[in-house]
Structure formats: structure tokens, C-alpha cells
Design a protein around this motif. Structure first.
Motif, PDB file in Angstrom:
ATOM      1  N   ARG A 312       0.860  -1.212   0.000  1.00 29.35           N
ATOM      2  CA  ARG A 312       0.000   0.000   0.000  1.00 29.35           C
ATOM      3  C   ARG A 312       0.880   1.240   0.000  1.00 29.35           C
ATOM      4  O   ARG A 312       2.036   1.198   0.469  1.00 29.35           O
ATOM      5  CB  ARG A 312      -0.922   0.016   1.211  1.00 29.35           C
ATOM      6  N   ASN A 335       2.234   3.800   8.029  1.00 33.85           N
ATOM      7  CA  ASN A 335       1.367   2.612   7.857  1.00 33.85           C
ATOM      8  C   ASN A 335       2.202   1.476   7.258  1.00 33.85           C
ATOM      9  O   ASN A 335       1.757   0.749   6.395  1.00 33.85           O
ATOM     10  CB  ASN A 335       0.167   2.945   6.953  1.00 33.85           C
ATOM     11  N   THR A 385      -2.866   2.779  14.177  1.00 32.72           N
ATOM     12  CA  THR A 385      -4.246   2.289  14.227  1.00 32.72           C
ATOM     13  C   THR A 385      -4.565   1.343  13.063  1.00 32.72           C
ATOM     14  O   THR A 385      -5.273   0.366  13.236  1.00 32.72           O
ATOM     15  CB  THR A 385      -5.253   3.458  14.241  1.00 32.72           C
ATOM     16  N   ASN A 386      -4.026   1.654  11.867  1.00 34.72           N
ATOM     17  CA  ASN A 386      -4.261   0.693  10.773  1.00 34.72           C
ATOM     18  C   ASN A 386      -2.941   0.128  10.264  1.00 34.72           C
ATOM     19  O   ASN A 386      -2.517   0.369   9.147  1.00 34.72           O
ATOM     20  CB  ASN A 386      -5.077   1.337   9.633  1.00 34.72           C
ATOM     21  N   GLY A 387      -2.278  -0.611  11.171  1.00 35.07           N
ATOM     22  CA  GLY A 387      -0.962  -1.168  10.841  1.00 35.07           C
ATOM     23  C   GLY A 387       0.090  -0.095  11.030  1.00 35.07           C
ATOM     24  O   GLY A 387      -0.224   1.045  11.365  1.00 35.07           O
TER      25      GLY A 387
END
Ligand code: ADP
Length: 408
Positions: A312, A335, A385-387
Motif C-alpha cells: 500500500r 502505515n 491504528t491501521n498497521g
């Protein structure tokens, strides 16, 4: 009389003779009770008195109560009584005291003594109720001993800790010194090794008049890579120990937003290439050493880039919150591939790496930690929070947050 068991009123039990009752109370009382006349002569003692003092009642009745007292009270007791009877000034009567008494075998026994006066037919009598304090004194002595023992142990441990602290900081200094000297002095021979390799390379090329075969090439590359890695490690160790040797960090106002933008500008071509999204929130001006703070941000931001998730686009953020104690907490979040919970504290150790497959020598975060601590702050990692990871550090502030945020 109201009977609580039945709820009805009932006749009281037949009253025993009052005299029998009081004699029984006296006889069976757990504490010694002694009744004396106004000359101090014992008129009655109960069984508990016999037991405590080791006399038969018959040996005591008719004798002066001072028999049961140690000197100087034994000789002075008649005077005490006389003084009370003539002046009414009570020393013990109606008050109660903790005193020492003497047993038949001459041993002392601590007692709580309560004396009250009875007036009968114009004569005074005194009732002394004694409570044996031996057990309580033993417990008190044990407690005192335990407390003193504990205090002595605390003093001893504190002294040991203090001397270990002195020892530790001395060996820390020695270690710093060693790290500095070792890394500094290893630089020159290592440079010689690298130059020697290059010369050997040229020489063999000329002598053999041809390129090396594959195996020789591989060996050469491995050797050069090992030397380069060693140079990187030594350079890192040197910058790490230089932080300590450089004395206290400078204390200048440093605009963290400008600093972050400068670091990001240097990385921008790469960041654009990988399509990174960067958010730099309002950042404060802090008090510190600009060169060290730049290195701190640079290490954290370069790590965010290096340990990105290939699946990502990198999302990188820098923001700040003010703490009540004049410190700012700065957070650098990504992230990326993240760090396992049990590794999060350890990656600040020298040469500690959680992802060995990546380039690097494991000194960047140790340097960050040292910079932050030398500025009086802390550094720690949380899972994003998201990785990914969020690196938080605190530094002393020097001015309020400037208005407006920069986003690129
Ligand atoms: P290096 O990157 O040279 O290995 P560092 O001291 O900078 O050394 O980092 C120590 C280790 O912490 C790295 O090897 C890596 O495993 C981990 N690490 C540091 N930053 C990050 C990050 N942003 N995301 C995931 N892992 C990280």
C-alpha cells in the motif's frame, strides 16, 4: 422485663445475693484486683493477683502494697498516699498509669494500673486493677526490633544502591570512552583495508590481464560489502558516542515544522516516486539542539520510508500535542510493516534490529533515544491504528504552536 427471644415481657431470673455476686466477680476476674486501706495495707487480693505475683493471698493481706513495687516507689508509696489524703492531689488515683510491679521472685512485670477510691463509713479504700503488659511489651519489642532491622536493611540497601549507581555511571563512562576510542581508532585501519582491496583489485586486473571469473567476483563483492557494513557500523557508533562527548545539547529555539519540511524536501524525489502521502500538522518551536533534532526527525522519517509496506502507498504523518509540564509530544506515524509488540522497546538498543532483511546496522533508533533523553524527554513506540507504527517523543517547548498547518 422484655424477652427479645419471645418478644414477651417476663419475670427476671432470681437475683443472686449481691455480696456473693461481687465476691465471685472479684475472684474470677482475669486481671489482678487489690484493695488497700488508707495506710496502704492490702485488705483483699483476688486469685489473678496470686497468679501474677506468685504469692498466696494470705501472704499479701495485711502487708503494705508497696511490697509489690520496685524502688524508689516502694519507699515513697506511703508518702504518695499521705499526700493524696491530705491535699487531694492525685497522681494515679482516678487516672491510671503504666508502671512496673515486682513479683515474689523479685522479677519485674510491666502493668497498666487503674486506681479508684471507695469511701465507706468515712474511711477511704482504694481499688487497684492491674493488667499484665508483658505480652504487649514483647510484641512491641518485637515490632521495634523488626522496624529497626528493616530500617537498617533499607539503609544498607540504599548505600549498596548508591555505590552501584556510582560504579554504574563510572563503567558507563568507561564504556562510552571505549566505544568512542574503538570506533574512532578502527576507522583508519578499515580505510586501509578498503584501499588495499581496491589496489589488489587493480593489480590483479593488470597482472592477469583479464576480468576475474565469477567466483572471484563474488568473493570480491562479499568482502567489499562486509567492509562497507563495518564502516557504517563504526560511523554509527562514532556518531552515537559523539553525542555523549559533545557535552550538553544546545538550547536554542528550533522550529520543528521547518526542520520536518527540510528533511522531507531532501527525501521528496523518493517519496514522490513511491506515491507517498505526507501530512505534517502544526508543529511547535522547541528548545534544543537543531543539528541533533534534525538527525532525530531524519532517522524516524527515513525509517518510515525504509520499512514501508509494499502492498500500500506510504502514509506518513507528523503531529504534536502539548503536555501540561512544558513538554511537547511529537508523533511520527506510518502505515508500514510495523514492529512486533515484544520488540518495540528493544529496537532502541544498540545494533538491535527487528527486520534483518532490510539494509541498516541498528543504530538509528539508539541515536534517536539518546538525543531525546539528552533533551530531557522520552521516546516510545505504539502500534499504528491501521498497521504501521507511531514513534512518540517528548521535547521541551519554547513557544506556542504557530498558526496553520502544512500539508504536502
Ligand atoms: P536500522 O534501520 O539501521 O536497522 P534503527 O535503529 O533505525 O536501525 O531501527 C532498529 C530496528 O527497528 C530496525 O531494524 C527495524 O526492525 C525497526 N524499525 C525502526 N523503524 C521502523 C518503522 N518505522 N517501521 C517498522 N520497523 C521499524
Amino acid at each position: 422485663m422484655h424477652d427479645p427471644a419471645t418478644g414477651n415481657d417476663r419475670e427476671p431470673d432470681r437475683q443472686p445475693d449481691a455480696r456473693d455476686l461481687w465476691q465471685a466477680v472479684l475472684r474470677t476476674a482475669v486481671d489482678p484486683i487489690i484493695i488497700i486501706d488508707q495506710d496502704g495495707v492490702m485488705a483483699h487480693v483476688n486469685e489473678a493477683t496470686e497468679e501474677l505475683f506468685g504469692y498466696e493471698a494470705g501472704e499479701l493481706v495485711g502487708r503494705n502494697v508497696s511490697t509489690l513495687m520496685p524502688e524508689p516507689h516502694r519507699s515513697a508509696h506511703d508518702g504518695y498516699l499521705h499526700n493524696y489524703l491530705t491535699t487531694g492531689n492525685a497522681n494515679i488515683i482516678g487516672i491510671g498509669r503504666e508502671v512496673e510491679a515486682v513479683r515474689a521472685d523479685g522479677t519485674a512485670v510491666p502493668v497498666a494500673l487503674a486506681v479508684s477510691e471507695i469511701k465507706l463509713d468515712g474511711r477511704s479504700w482504694f481499688t487497684g486493677i492491674l493488667h499484665d503488659l508483658t505480652q504487649r511489651r514483647l510484641v512491641e519489642a518485637e515490632l521495634r526490633e523488626a522496624k529497626e532491622g528493616l530500617e537498617a536493611r533499607v539503609r544498607e540497601r540504599t548505600a549498596q544502591l548508591e555505590s552501584s549507581m556510582v560504579e554504574l555511571s563510572r563503567s558507563n563512562r568507561d564504556l562510552e570512552q571505549f566505544a568512542y576510542i574503538a570506533s574512532h581508532d578502527l576507522q583508519a585501519p578499515l580505510r586501509n583495508v578498503r584501499q588495499g582491496l581496491e589496489l589488489l583489485d587493480d593489480h590483479l586486473g593488470e597482472t592477469l590481464g583479464q576480468h576475474f571469473d565469477d567466483e572471484a567476483n563474488e568473493l570480491r563483492e562479499l568482502t567489499v560489502a562486509a567492509v562497507v557494513r563495518m564502516e557504517e557500523m563504526i560511523d554509527g557508533l562514532l556518531s552515537y558516542s559523539r553525542l555523549e562527548r559533545g557535552g550538553e545539547p544546545a538550547q536554542n529555539p528550533v522550529d520543528l515544522r521547518l526542520l520536518a519540511e527540510e528533511v522531507i524536501d531532501q527525501m521528496r524525489p523518493e517519496l514522490i516516486r513511491i506515491g507517498a502521502i505526507i501530512e505534517v500538522e502544526k508543529l511547535p518551536t522547541v528548545n534544543g539542539d537543531e543539528i541533533q533534532l534534525r538527525q532525530l526527525l531524519q532517522n524516524l522519517l527515513e525509517n518510515a520510508y525504509k520499512y514501508r509496506d509494499p502492498e500500500r502507498p506510504l502514509r506518513l504523518s507528523v503531529d504534536a500535542v502539548e503536555h501540561g509540564d512544558g513538554m511537547w509530544q511529537i508523533s511520527v506515524g506510518d502505515n508500514g510493516i510495523g514492529i512486533d509488540a515484544e520488540q518495540r522497546n528493544r529496537v532502541f538498543d544498540l545494533f538491535r534490529r527487528a527486520h534483518p532483511g532490510y539494509e541498516g546496522v541498528g543504530l538509528g533508533l539508539a541515536i534517536c533515544q539518546r538525543i531525546v533523553e539528552r533533551h530531557g524527554g522520552d521516546i516510545w513506540i505504539e502500534a499504528g491504528t491501521n498497521g504501521g507504527s507511531v514513534f512518540h517523543f517528548t521535547v521541551p517547548g519554547s513557544s506556542p504552536v504557530p498558526a496553520g498547518a502544512a500539508t504536502s
